[in-house]
Design a protein around this motif. Sequence first.
Motif, PDB file in Angstrom:
ATOM      1  N   GLU A 145     -18.546  53.522 -84.994  1.00 23.87           N
ATOM      2  CA  GLU A 145     -18.784  52.656 -83.734  1.00 23.87           C
ATOM      3  C   GLU A 145     -20.148  52.226 -83.818  1.00 23.87           C
ATOM      4  OE1 GLU A 145     -16.953  51.809 -80.390  1.00 23.87           O
ATOM      5  OE2 GLU A 145     -15.847  51.776 -82.077  1.00 23.87           O
ATOM      6  N   LEU A 146     -20.976  52.971 -84.042  1.00 26.39           N
ATOM      7  CA  LEU A 146     -22.443  52.210 -84.370  1.00 26.39           C
ATOM      8  C   LEU A 146     -22.665  51.344 -85.461  1.00 26.39           C
ATOM      9  CD1 LEU A 146     -25.530  52.513 -83.735  1.00 26.39           C
ATOM     10  CD2 LEU A 146     -25.809  54.399 -85.325  1.00 26.39           C
ATOM     11  N   THR A 147     -21.935  51.516 -86.646  1.00 26.49           N
ATOM     12  CA  THR A 147     -22.031  50.573 -87.707  1.00 26.49           C
ATOM     13  C   THR A 147     -21.423  49.191 -87.103  1.00 26.49           C
ATOM     14  OG1 THR A 147     -21.733  52.331 -89.239  1.00 26.49           O
ATOM     15  CG2 THR A 147     -21.181  50.303 -90.030  1.00 26.49           C
ATOM     16  N   ALA A 148     -20.133  49.458 -86.320  1.00 21.19           N
ATOM     17  CA  ALA A 148     -19.681  47.992 -85.901  1.00 21.19           C
ATOM     18  C   ALA A 148     -20.300  47.381 -85.068  1.00 21.19           C
ATOM     19  CB  ALA A 148     -18.270  48.590 -85.151  1.00 21.19           C
ATOM     20  N   ARG A 149     -21.168  48.000 -84.152  1.00 17.11           N
ATOM     21  CA  ARG A 149     -22.236  47.465 -83.226  1.00 17.11           C
ATOM     22  C   ARG A 149     -23.320  46.613 -83.919  1.00 17.11           C
ATOM     23  NH1 ARG A 149     -21.248  51.871 -79.848  1.00 17.11           N
ATOM     24  NH2 ARG A 149     -23.170  52.763 -80.656  1.00 17.11           N
TER      25      ARG A 149
ATOM     26  N   ALA B 142     -13.835  47.640 -94.016  1.00 13.59           N
ATOM     27  CA  ALA B 142     -14.598  48.481 -95.187  1.00 13.59           C
ATOM     28  C   ALA B 142     -15.936  49.245 -94.632  1.00 13.59           C
ATOM     29  CB  ALA B 142     -14.902  47.490 -96.145  1.00 13.59           C
ATOM     30  N   LEU B 143     -16.588  48.445 -93.848  1.00 15.39           N
ATOM     31  CA  LEU B 143     -17.776  49.157 -93.438  1.00 15.39           C
ATOM     32  C   LEU B 143     -17.587  50.419 -92.524  1.00 15.39           C
ATOM     33  CD1 LEU B 143     -20.199  46.060 -92.514  1.00 15.39           C
ATOM     34  CD2 LEU B 143     -20.492  47.754 -94.364  1.00 15.39           C
ATOM     35  N   ARG B 144     -16.485  50.076 -91.495  1.00 15.33           N
ATOM     36  CA  ARG B 144     -16.282  51.312 -90.568  1.00 15.33           C
ATOM     37  C   ARG B 144     -15.671  52.185 -91.353  1.00 15.33           C
ATOM     38  NH1 ARG B 144     -14.913  52.008 -85.164  1.00 15.33           N
ATOM     39  NH2 ARG B 144     -14.852  49.829 -84.586  1.00 15.33           N
TER      40      ARG B 144
END
Length: 323
Positions: A89-93, A100-102
Amino acid sequence: MSNQPGSATAASVEPPSDPTTGRTGYAPGTPVLAVLAVGWLAAMLWSTREVIHSAAVGLTAITLSAFALPGVISAALVAGAAVALAASELTARRLGDRAALRFAAALGAGMLLGLGTALAINLTYADNATTNTIAGTSAAAAILGGALAGARTPGPVGAVVTAALGTLLFVVAFSQARDPLFDLFGADDSQASLVNAAKWVSRTESLLAGLLAGLLAFGYLTWTRRRAPDAPAPRWPAYLVAGAGPGLLLLLTEVIIRIGGRTLLDLAGALSEADAVAQTSMGTSRVDNGIWVLFVGALTAVILFGRTLGPARHDDEPDADPD
């Protein structure tokens, strides 16, 4: 064209602060879930260490380690999923909601937690084959939990983590009511009455745990919908999966135990015929409990979701506003 009136003003308007903007899903409260799940894992590791170290060296320690293994593995699995969900969730924000990032962030968080768990066990437990089995299996469970949390549907994943954590806490609290329930179900000095009472106590625990799982899953998804009213509302399959999730995690825990912890279970079962029977009986009971929690949780969540739906509208009904 860029020189039209108002274009500069429109370009200077900041994007909305809605957390679901540009994202496929949203899971609120993930940092709190991660802290609670890691705290529960630490408590299980500490209690297991105290039980093993208080036992006599040798056979008793092996037996107690086998009994404590399911609690540690389930806690590591849920903690890995919770920490991974918070990281994704932090990466998505920060970097955008790309699959891929998630998944990379979730898997990396699960691996870090698994490595830390294994290191903590090896540093604080006695250095033997039993300790290595617990450490390796716990690390694998945390990594697998992280991989499961890397899905692009964070809302249902958060509901599963919340319901699973609540179920684990309930099972420990329910142990305080076992003795009164044994008396209630007619246990006496005979072996048959003890077996029958144990069966009904186990079913009562599984039924209540499934109800709690369904309630928590429904409550989390309802909270998610209220926190992000502009996002698409979860449909009934999301509630079905969220309610069944804790039971699925319990069954997955059993698979991890029987694969990664097979050496420890075999050692405990080889001590005596009574130990072999006990290990087999407990394994069967854990599988039955997971199945009960799965079906009761899923049914509870879907029923609660169904009660929120309005009556179906027929095509021949006139509109409220013909214009």
